[in-house]
Design a protein around this motif. Structure first.
Motif, PDB file in Angstrom:
ATOM      1  N   UNK A 166       0.794  -1.236   0.000  1.00  0.00           N
ATOM      2  CA  UNK A 166       0.000   0.000   0.000  1.00  0.00           C
ATOM      3  C   UNK A 166       0.823   1.281   0.000  1.00  0.00           C
ATOM      4  N   UNK A 167       1.969   1.284   0.672  1.00  0.00           N
ATOM      5  CA  UNK A 167       2.738   2.517   0.694  1.00  0.00           C
ATOM      6  C   UNK A 167       3.530   2.732  -0.583  1.00  0.00           C
ATOM      7  N   UNK A 168       3.595   1.716  -1.449  1.00  0.00           N
ATOM      8  CA  UNK A 168       4.081   1.920  -2.817  1.00  0.00           C
ATOM      9  C   UNK A 168       2.927   2.359  -3.701  1.00  0.00           C
TER      10      UNK A 168
ATOM     11  N   UNK B 134       4.933   8.010  -3.525  1.00  0.00           N
ATOM     12  CA  UNK B 134       6.390   8.143  -3.624  1.00  0.00           C
ATOM     13  C   UNK B 134       6.946   7.785  -5.003  1.00  0.00           C
ATOM     14  N   UNK B 135       6.409   6.758  -5.742  1.00  0.00           N
ATOM     15  CA  UNK B 135       7.007   6.468  -7.058  1.00  0.00           C
ATOM     16  C   UNK B 135       6.887   7.634  -8.040  1.00  0.00           C
TER      17      UNK B 135
ATOM     18  N   UNK C 236       5.503  11.126   1.917  1.00  0.00           N
ATOM     19  CA  UNK C 236       5.863  10.487   0.641  1.00  0.00           C
ATOM     20  C   UNK C 236       6.880  11.333  -0.128  1.00  0.00           C
ATOM     21  N   UNK C 237       6.749  12.640  -0.052  1.00  0.00           N
ATOM     22  CA  UNK C 237       7.694  13.513  -0.751  1.00  0.00           C
ATOM     23  C   UNK C 237       9.102  13.350  -0.194  1.00  0.00           C
ATOM     24  N   UNK C 238       9.206  13.300   1.143  1.00  0.00           N
ATOM     25  CA  UNK C 238      10.521  13.109   1.749  1.00  0.00           C
ATOM     26  C   UNK C 238      11.075  11.716   1.453  1.00  0.00           C
ATOM     27  N   UNK C 239      10.203  10.710   1.414  1.00  0.00           N
ATOM     28  CA  UNK C 239      10.646   9.358   1.087  1.00  0.00           C
ATOM     29  C   UNK C 239      11.189   9.297  -0.337  1.00  0.00           C
TER      30      UNK C 239
END
Length: 272
Positions: A79-81, A93-94, A246-249
């Motif tokens: 989910x976090x992808x 993030x992608x 997500x931007x920082x990741x």
């Protein structure tokens, strides 16, 4: 990182030297690539005192950068992808990683393909490995894993065995691998055994010489350094990141990729 013998093969320094020698040999059979790759080659080619210390950890990514060829990345995970918690797919993030890498690698066509599906554990992802990852023929896979496995009762031994086997399959297909560990969040921390999966991702990375994006450490650091408050970091469900997280990741992932590819585009080290 450990330099002792382990269940996955020879000690890391020997394994790393052999892999880097293989990369060097593959480059030498393509004369036009050698000059373009010169800044990434080892300082010494003396076979009596072979020095391969400067070879990149992501050789296929490094080659694309060196010759200015298109770079394709598959973001593989759950989910976090996929981007659960983000306000839109463009803030996952992608998508942000693609923007960051295009800015840093000016003139190189970078494509980051999102292959995240929420709720999946290791067996779910392995079932679609060929279709969603290998068939896409990327130079790099960023595999985010280990978050749902403790929630769904996957044994740690099975997780390790399945993850190692998948990494080997990916590499055999000529694709570089970066692992991304589970996120830090109170809900996951409260799940019995969850820390074992985070530790497993790190130890697999160490044992197989695979770079690991230490997401939990990064998230703790962002809060500690005042870049985000916990409320800003997490979405309303308290489990997934919000847009700013997500931007920082994505920024950290871009820096890690360039660093492990031996690129001079970034000088800032990130958690690995």
């Amino acid at each position: 990182m450990s330099q002792t013998m382990n269940s996955f093969g020879p000690a890391r320094p020997v394994r790393k030297m052999l892999r880097r020698l293989g990369v060097l040999c593959s480059l030498l059979v393509v004369p036009t690539a050698v000059l373009a790759y010169a800044d990434l080659l080892p300082e010494s080619l003396d076979l009596l005192g072979l020095d391969l210390r400067e070879s990149p950890d992501l050789p296929h990514v490094a080659r694309q950068i060196a010759i200015g060829a298109p770079l394709k990345i598959v973001a593989f995970g759950s989910s976090s992808t996929e981007g659960v918690g983000a306000s839109s797919p463009a803030n996952a993030y992608p998508a942000r990683l693609q923007i960051n890498l295009r800015k840093k690698l000016r003139g190189i066509d970078v494509a980051v393909i999102n292959r995240g599906i929420g709720g999946e554990h290791v067996d779910d992802m392995l079932a679609r490995l060929d279709r969603d990852v290998i068939a896409a023929e990327p130079q790099l896979v960023i595999w985010q894993t280990g978050s749902n496995d403790p929630l769904r009762g996957v044994s740690i031994d099975h997780f390790r065995e399945a993850t190692v086997a998948a990494i080997r399959r990916i590499r055999e297909a000529g694709i570089d691998v970066v692992l991304m560990e589970p996120q830090w969040c109170p809900k996951l921390e409260a799940t019995p055994g969850s820390s074992r999966f985070l530790d497993a991702v790190r130890s697999i990375g160490d044992e197989l010489d695979v770079p690991v994006i230490r997401r939990a450490d990064l998230m703790h650091g962002w809060v500690r350094e005042g870049k985000l408050t916990p409320k800003q970091l997490f979405a309303s469900d308290g489990l997934h990141m919000a847009d700013r997280g997500y931007a920082l990741l994505a920024e950290a992932a871009a820096q890690s990729i360039l660093q492990d590819a031996g690129s001079t585009q970034t000088a800032e080290a990130v958690a690995e």
